[in-house]
Design an enzyme around this catalytic site. Structure first.
Site, PDB file in Angstrom:
ATOM      1  N   TYR A   1       0.825  -1.197   0.000  1.00  0.00           N
ATOM      2  CA  TYR A   1       0.000   0.000   0.000  1.00  0.00           C
ATOM      3  C   TYR A   1       0.868   1.260   0.000  1.00  0.00           C
ATOM      4  CZ  TYR A   1       1.053   0.521   4.990  1.00  0.00           C
ATOM      5  OH  TYR A   1       1.700   0.673   6.183  1.00  0.00           O
TER       6      TYR A   1
ATOM      7  N   PHE B   1       2.554   9.788   3.406  1.00  0.00           N
ATOM      8  CA  PHE B   1       2.839   9.634   4.832  1.00  0.00           C
ATOM      9  C   PHE B   1       3.290   8.221   5.172  1.00  0.00           C
ATOM     10  CE2 PHE B   1      -1.787   9.196   4.253  1.00  0.00           C
ATOM     11  CZ  PHE B   1      -2.004   7.924   4.760  1.00  0.00           C
ATOM     12  N   ASP B   2       3.069   7.284   4.261  1.00  0.00           N
ATOM     13  CA  ASP B   2       3.519   5.915   4.511  1.00  0.00           C
ATOM     14  C   ASP B   2       3.450   5.112   3.227  1.00  0.00           C
ATOM     15  OD1 ASP B   2       4.469   3.754   5.965  1.00  0.00           O
ATOM     16  OD2 ASP B   2       2.492   3.125   6.644  1.00  0.00           O
TER      17      ASP B   2
ATOM     18  N   ILE C   1      -8.031   0.451  10.765  1.00  0.00           N
ATOM     19  CA  ILE C   1      -9.012   1.532  10.719  1.00  0.00           C
ATOM     20  C   ILE C   1     -10.225   1.113   9.886  1.00  0.00           C
ATOM     21  CG2 ILE C   1      -7.364   3.389  11.175  1.00  0.00           C
ATOM     22  CD1 ILE C   1      -7.241   3.910   8.164  1.00  0.00           C
TER      23      ILE C   1
ATOM     24  N   TYR D   1      -8.603   8.391  11.231  1.00  0.00           N
ATOM     25  CA  TYR D   1      -8.096   8.710  12.571  1.00  0.00           C
ATOM     26  C   TYR D   1      -8.868   9.846  13.235  1.00  0.00           C
ATOM     27  CZ  TYR D   1      -4.347   5.694  11.033  1.00  0.00           C
ATOM     28  OH  TYR D   1      -3.639   4.617  10.564  1.00  0.00           O
TER      29      TYR D   1
ATOM     30  N   PHE E   1      -5.366   6.065  -0.402  1.00  0.00           N
ATOM     31  CA  PHE E   1      -4.500   4.903  -0.456  1.00  0.00           C
ATOM     32  C   PHE E   1      -4.586   4.214  -1.811  1.00  0.00           C
ATOM     33  CE2 PHE E   1      -5.140   5.127   4.152  1.00  0.00           C
ATOM     34  CZ  PHE E   1      -3.885   4.815   4.649  1.00  0.00           C
TER      35      PHE E   1
END
Length: 307
Positions: free
Chosen positions: A229, A240-241, A257, A283, A299
């Site tokens: 991902y 961010f990731d 989540i 979040y 994503f």
């Protein structure tokens, strides 16, 4: 790495340490003996280590399985018990939870001792490992359970192993909605691009669309999935990731989540998805290091396997 999980991470998360590769040769008398629960699948009791602990990795296969061989990059399901060599104090085990863990092997997802000891072993095997600090947690203490510079003893029952593809594979689906992000369709083992539309208001509801539609079985909300991902912020397009920077990862869909649980449920294995997750399914008002509060998340997700 951003944690998508809503439960604590497993103890076996890899730690920094020496590059010493050690040895995976068995040594008579050097590996503590199992004194009870010796059968595959039984919770073992292991004797305290005697003498000076080995400075190299030692393994002993006490039950030889006849299943598939674990290869580098495979995802294994395994039960385990870990204890301190010098004291025999158990610091973790999966037998009490009656649920095997799932992790990739040979990809630095776990401590180096596991990576080196388990590649080449067969499903159905019980492997006892003595792991020196250089292949464990080194000079890093792990809370109050594992002191710094500890030699570790693990008993591992290999329940299954799964080889996963490097990326999604299937039919490319046209992305025609100009109000939504565009995901790259490359299948070369590299991270796809994620392009967020400028000057667009994010959707208030979850978006879960096929970018590449695979032909595998539909994912259930209780499944454990293996994915690659990449996540970016809708507001800035900033990443961010990304698991592509590390290796594919696995998790149970009921432990992440809500946007992931809802967005992947019903989608086919082998697919690449666009997920747009509103704050209410992400979040919320809680900031997460590189994610500001009340952020809409975007994503790209490749569903590689169900374990």
């Amino acid at each position: 790495m951003l944690s998508l999980f809503i439960v604590p991470a497993l103890l076996l998360t890899a730690a920094c340490g020496s590059d010493d590769k050690g040895s995976s040769d068995s040594a008579t008398g050097a590996v503590p003996k199992i004194t009870a629960g010796a059968k595959f699948g039984e919770k073992p009791t292991v004797a305290k280590g005697t003498g000076t602990a080995s400075k190299t990795l030692l393994t002993e296969t006490t039950v030889q399985g006849n299943g598939a061989t674990v290869k580098k990059g495979d995802f294994i399901s395994a039960n385990y018990l870990g204890q301190i060599y010098k004291s025999a104090k158990v610091f973790d085990n999966s037998y009490d939870q009656k649920k095997a863990i799932t992790t990739s092997i040979g990809t630095s997802s776990v401590i180096k001792g596991w990576d080196q000891a388990l590649v080449g072993k067969k499903v159905g095997s019980r492997v006892v490992m003595v792991i020196p600090p250089s292949l464990g947690y080194g000079s890093q203490a792990v809370s109050t359970t594992i002191p710094a510079n500890s030699t570790l003893v693990f008993v591992v029952d290999i329940v299954s192993t799964t080889t996963v593809p490097t990326n999604a594979k299937g039919t490319v689906v046209k992305q025609t909605d100009a109000s939504l992000p565009v995901i790259g369709t490359n299948t070369d083992g590299k991270a796809p691009s994620v392009t967020v539309p400028s000057s667009k208001t994010p959707p208030s509801k979850l978006v879960s669309n096929y970018v590449i539609e695979g032909d595998g079985k539909a994912v259930k909300s209780t499944d454990t999935v293996v994915v690659q991902y990449k996540g970016v912020l809708w507001k800035t397009g900033k990443q961010f990731d990304s698991s592509w920077d590390r290796s594919a990862t696995s998790f149970a869909l009921n432990q992440v989540i809500k946007g992931w649980t809802q967005g992947l449920t019903g989608k086919k294995v082998g697919s690449r998805l666009l997920l747009v997750i509103p704050p209410s399914l992400g979040y919320g008002s809680t900031a997460q290091s590189s994610i500001p509060a009340n952020s809409t998340l975007v994503f790209s997700v490749d569903i590689l396997a169900v374990l």
